[in-house]
Design an enzyme around this catalytic site. Structure first.
Site, PDB file in Angstrom:
ATOM      1  N   ASP A   1       0.831  -1.211   0.000  1.00 40.17           N
ATOM      2  CA  ASP A   1       0.000   0.000   0.000  1.00 40.17           C
ATOM      3  C   ASP A   1       0.870   1.268   0.000  1.00 40.17           C
ATOM      4  OD1 ASP A   1      -2.425   1.308  -0.026  1.00 40.17           O
ATOM      5  OD2 ASP A   1      -2.891   0.948   2.100  1.00 40.17           O
TER       6      ASP A   1
ATOM      7  N   GLU B   1       2.598   7.388  -1.836  1.00 39.00           N
ATOM      8  CA  GLU B   1       2.332   8.744  -2.356  1.00 39.00           C
ATOM      9  C   GLU B   1       2.688   9.850  -1.369  1.00 39.00           C
ATOM     10  OE1 GLU B   1      -0.025   6.811  -1.179  1.00 39.00           O
ATOM     11  OE2 GLU B   1      -0.834   5.641  -2.844  1.00 39.00           O
TER      12      GLU B   1
ATOM     13  N   ASP C   1      -8.938   3.543  -3.664  1.00 36.65           N
ATOM     14  CA  ASP C   1     -10.027   3.654  -2.687  1.00 36.65           C
ATOM     15  C   ASP C   1     -11.270   4.287  -3.270  1.00 36.65           C
ATOM     16  OD1 ASP C   1      -7.981   2.727  -1.124  1.00 36.65           O
ATOM     17  OD2 ASP C   1      -7.646   4.621  -0.099  1.00 36.65           O
TER      18      ASP C   1
END
Lengths: 685, 685
Positions: free
Chosen positions: B405, B408, B472
């Protein structure tokens, strides 16, 4: 660099190692070096979109160049500073004095290829900045950029408010902190100088840097004027000497509250009678629908055809005289557009008095289910024609005044008679519209007797807009668009040279579920009692709003507050006269009189009303007390008679007792003391 | 201007009256004259603020100059074009070929004083543009600017949505149409060339002008590569040859649906048993909380300390082996941060493996009631250490895969070991994070056996991120952030050289009143059946959402759709193999195979799954039918067997029958035809 008359006038230009500094009476105005230049020029293409007075403005920037090199030469009566960047671009700044002895900076692009200027004025970290016209969200402008463009003020004006978001989604109408009907390229620094710019194109004054103020111009030349003074009061006197001052208000303005009523002669009579019977001091009826109504899905709209609608208002001509004899003025409404489907527009079109499209057709602006032509105020014949409309249809009918609405909607793609691009005339328009009203009064000898009030403004409105109102507040408690916002609006306008300001009692904008509560109406009434004029507005959805006659208690409230207001008449009249004489505004920032008190420089929501009354309106719902700041002085609570000195103080603040203190030393202290004897029916106990 | 090897390679540089044009295989790439220059340079200061992965990015622009003059010279193996503007600024563009024979443009500022570049590539009005990484709101990028900066994708992503406004008010998290986890400075033009930029600083690719594409770089140099081809398929083969391709997926991926489960070993076992008993083909359990949980006011969060929590997951090591024997992989979770209050962070800190503040302290990023250190992946020892964490704690435990995950959140003010400014490394970070995972697999011989999936990406992710997921989505039907948005995301990534994409079945973001409905979960399941991987997610508020085991009907639905998916195994495996071999993506825009059909260029919400299946997911609530477009071919409705040719067609679209057509001529037509015999329990009738 020596020029005797400039140095005598306080202007000093000094060459530094690799640049220069320009000092005016000890204030550094410009500071330049190749590493920290003061001038940029460039080229951009404006992308301006308007929808019902809401603007989206972007610059498609093509170039921006720092003009790093500067060479100074002395001329006969001025200095020339030639700025350049290599062999690519150059510009000349002339440093001299204007006819009034002010420091005058004129900046000229040496070629026509560039149409953007960024000029950095020297600043100090501790500077406070005020002005830029009417600013609703900020008073001290330090820390933010302020685009200067007359427009709708926005609905909500805060991107974190739900109302703003809804208005943005509906028609890009939410606005932001800098949206205003009345921008102005004028600011006052706490270094006690003012800077005024003569331009009228789009500008952005950015006060966010610690060591400079960046003024951006969407033009290829700029003219700046500066004056200094030893006090803010003296500075405002100088500023208003340059910009012009408002004449005194008609005496009847202080004789009561002007009731905003719509619906015809009978309704006006009935509401007038009802309010007078309740003990309310009424000095006027303001009926915006005097020229008729138009039904739209938005609701009733005024018919933009500026002549008496004798069906909706039968016998208005005679009734106006009757009311006048009773001390009640009739006020009407006008704006500088003519509805496309009505006779006045036909007449204007026939004479060629409307602004044009690029292809030479009459330009019609969309106003929401109807269109209107724009009277070309740059066309002398059109200007005179519209002035005659005012003279004949409004003054001739016997109106004691009117709302001179709008002025912000000049489209940037319309073509004007005077040949100036509408992008440049857009900001200038409201002052031109003000002047048309002013001239109509002046030429009929009605100045000081008849009153118009405006929301839109620009440089020139100081002289030509004889009374401002704060425009269209929401009927809510929001800081950025509710009751509170009127205070910084009045104060920033005061620092821009306009000293007469009031607002719709209760606010106006009734959208997105907002409804005016009784509490809001009464708090607003309390606030407006301590402004130079009291006037109500039903709002754009009257049925959703609490009104002045919604119950007996409300009418009694207006009875008492209008009595307090009329009791203050000699005091207010004196303050207004002082404003007319010397440009000292009626509603004043505290630091005008307490400049040694650092805390007063950031007070946004309290003000001095004249010299001797300190007012801190309650702008939150459900409050029983209120905390305010008193600068060092001897103060008396207007309602309790209790004495206080400087500092923060919490007072009881029930409805009808807005936090107000007066100076114990005031020559008006007996008058002020008498106000607490006025009972709830408006009689003196 | 003649250089034989460049002309042979299709590159032609021609002097024009007062400028030049650069043509590559017949496509005009650059066109320059003083009046319409192709290059600007300037100077700015980035103002970048991050809050939880949401960025506010502004440029404080100091200068921008058009470089109007251009002089060309031939060098040994390239051309130099020296651009200048008077004596103020100059830059050199080198036109040559890279080692792979691609057109290579390298642009170098001649001085260090400027750090902004705007380069205009020639465009034609009719051009369509695709790529720029993973774009959720647009597929054809023409008409808008696309800032390229890896970040959260935003919640709502549309300023006119109420969810977006709420997210913006809460933490500036609403986002906009261009927000993405995976930006990339690569685009494909419908002139059948690609342009790829090597840079990694902030860029803005603006495709809104009719006659040019403006590429803005916040750096002082730029490197661009171009290739052309006669077909889009050949072009993607060339692009993926340059960028790298994903290896084939582990074979077990096609054997069922991976269930997203949290809460411990027993919960996993229970849900696995329940689903298998209901006939669902299950090939994996994905438990993101394998390393423990942290309670916050937001709810349960994963404990960012990447080692097995044996209290929450007792006997996980042995159970993993048991599940594996049953054909069920255990997938875990990791991201490149270490929670500041946990042992792994201490270990990293002790070794100096965390990124630093300007003053040399460890940098800790706020993630919502806890902080985490950033493992400095530019530090070889830190990189290897974290790779060992993956090898030992995840692979060593027996994990069949994990979600890799984030990536960023690299703050731009942190200091990195490799000495490159974090502003330049920010975009590059996700690919570095991907490589760390890739190397861990490669070095343990697990590539093709173990799978990780990522949301963040950049150039390099083509090779190192072996499977993407769409991040998401909201658990809603919104176009910009719901089910629909996954299709342009997959297709734009496909045009950027990454051909493997899937999404959380049911979406993830459950905030501001959103709750996943049963209908949404089932529609999403239908859609994901026609992507290369099926995986569910409970969402961030599991209790608010409909889940795969919420009722018998839902489980039966998953039973049937997972059976359809596993039945497609040989077809999908072949498509994935083709992607690995030639870069032909698994989910494809229709124009890859129907390039003569102009209509296919604007289809945003339908795709080809492999060569022979055309899929048009139902992305609106309450629909019973669905309209889609079929390019000219012989098509068979997957569920009814009805034939259709090209054109718009409306089909019945009940739950469990997403609009899917297959080509009558497909070698797989018997397999496809068999799918309609699969009954609601997942058995073949």
């Amino acid at each position: 660099m020596h020029l005797q008359h400039l140095e005598t006038a306080g202007v000093k230009l000094t060459a530094t190692d690799n640049g220069f500094s320009l000092v005016y009476h000890g204030r550094v105005i410009l500071s330049h070096s190749p590493e920290a230049p003061c001038l940029w020029m460039g080229h951009g293409r404006a992308d301006i979109k308007m929808f019902r007075g809401n603007f989206s403005i972007k610059d498609r920037l093509n170039e921006k160049l720092a003009l790093t090199e500067a060479t100074m030469t002395s001329q006969a009566d001025c200095w020339h500073i030639r700025f350049s960047r290599g062999n690519v671009i150059s510009a000349t700044l002339t440093v001299g004095l204007d006819a009034g002895g002010r420091l005058l900076l004129t900046l000229n692009n040496d070629a026509d290829s560039h149409n953007r200027i960024w000029l950095r004025l020297a600043a100090q970290q501790a500077d406070h900045i005020y002005g830029c016209g009417e600013q609703f969200s900020c008073f001290d402008l330090r820390g933010k950029p302020f685009p200067l463009w007359t427009s709708e003020q926005g609905v909500g004006r805060n991107k974190n408010s739900y109302v703003t978001w809804q208005a943005d989604c509906a028609e890009n109408a939410g606005g932001d902190y800098y949206w205003t009907f009345f921008p102005q390229p004028t600011f006052v620094s706490s270094q006690k100088y003012y800077c005024h710019v003569d331009n009228s194109g789009y500008m952005n004054f950015d006060f966010s840097a610690p060591d400079y103020h960046e003024l951006a111009f969407w033009e290829n030349r700029a003219t700046l004027r500066f004056e200094c003074a030893d006090s803010y009061i003296a500075l405002l006197e100088k500023l208003s000497a340059w910009l012009g001052r408002q004449p005194e208000l008609p005496d009847w303005v202080y004789d009561g509250v002007i009731l905003g009523i719509q619906g015809g002669t009978d309704v006006c009579q009935q509401k007038l009678d009802k309010m007078r019977q309740a003990g309310v001091k009424v000095n006027g009826i303001w009926a915006q629908d005097w020229s008729g109504i138009r039904m739209t899905s938005f609701g009733k709209r005024v018919m933009w055809n500026w002549q008496w609608d004798s069906e909706l208002y039968p016998q208005l001509d005679t009734r106006i005289q009757q009311w006048k004899a009773e001390g009640v003025q009739f006020l009407s409404y006008i704006n500088p557009y003519v509805a496309s489907d009505r006779p006045l527009c036909d007449e204007a079109a026939r004479h060629g008095y409307l602004t044009k499209t690029a292809s030479g057709q009459d330009y019609h602006v969309e106003f929401g289910e109807f269109y209107a032509g724009v009277v070309d105020l740059t066309h002398p014949d059109a200007y005179n024609w519209f002035k005659e409309v005012i003279k004949q249809n409004l003054i001739g009918l016997g109106c004691g005044g009117w709302m001179a609405d709008f002025g912000e909607y000049l489209p940037t793609d319309t073509v004007l008679h005077n040949g100036v691009h509408a992008e440049i005339m857009h900001n200038a328009w409201p002052a031109l519209w003000a002047k048309c009203n002013y001239d109509a009064l002046a030429e009929t000898g009605k100045l000081g007797e008849t009153l118009y009030f405006m929301r839109a403004g620009y440089t020139g409105s100081q002289k030509y807009a004889v009374m401002m109102w704060a425009g269209d507040q929401n009927v809510d408690w929001s800081l950025d668009d509710g009751l509170a916002s009127v205070v910084p609006a009045a104060l920033s306008l005061a620092m821009s040279g306009h000293g007469l300001h009031h607002s719709d009692i209760g606010g106006y904008t009734t959208l997105y579920g907002m409804k005016r509560s009784k509490e809001l109406l009464l708090r607003w009434c309390d606030f407006n009692t301590f402004t130079p004029m009291m006037r109500t507005h039903e709002g754009n959805r009257p049925g959703d709003n609490w009104q002045f006659d919604s119950d007996d208690e409300t009418m009694a409230h207006f009875a008492r507050m209008s009595t307090i207001f009329t009791s203050l008449k000699p005091y207010i009249r004196q303050a207004v006269a002082q404003n007319a004489r010397s440009g000292l505004p009626v509603m004043r920032p505290l630091f005008l009189h307490y400049e040694a008190d650092a805390r007063t420089y950031s007070l946004k929501y309290q003000y001095l009303f004249g010299r001797d009354l300190l007012v801190a309106p309650v702008y939150e719902e459900g409050r029983h007390d209120w905390t305010l700041y008193l600068p060092e002085d001897r103060w008396i609570n207007l309602w309790t008679g209790e004495a206080a000195n400087g500092g923060e103080i919490t007072v009881a603040a029930p409805l009808g007792q807005p936090p107000v203190f007066y100076r114990a030393e005031s020559e008006w202290q007996a008058l002020f003391a008498s106000l607490r004897l006025i009972d709830s029916a408006g009689s003196t106990r």
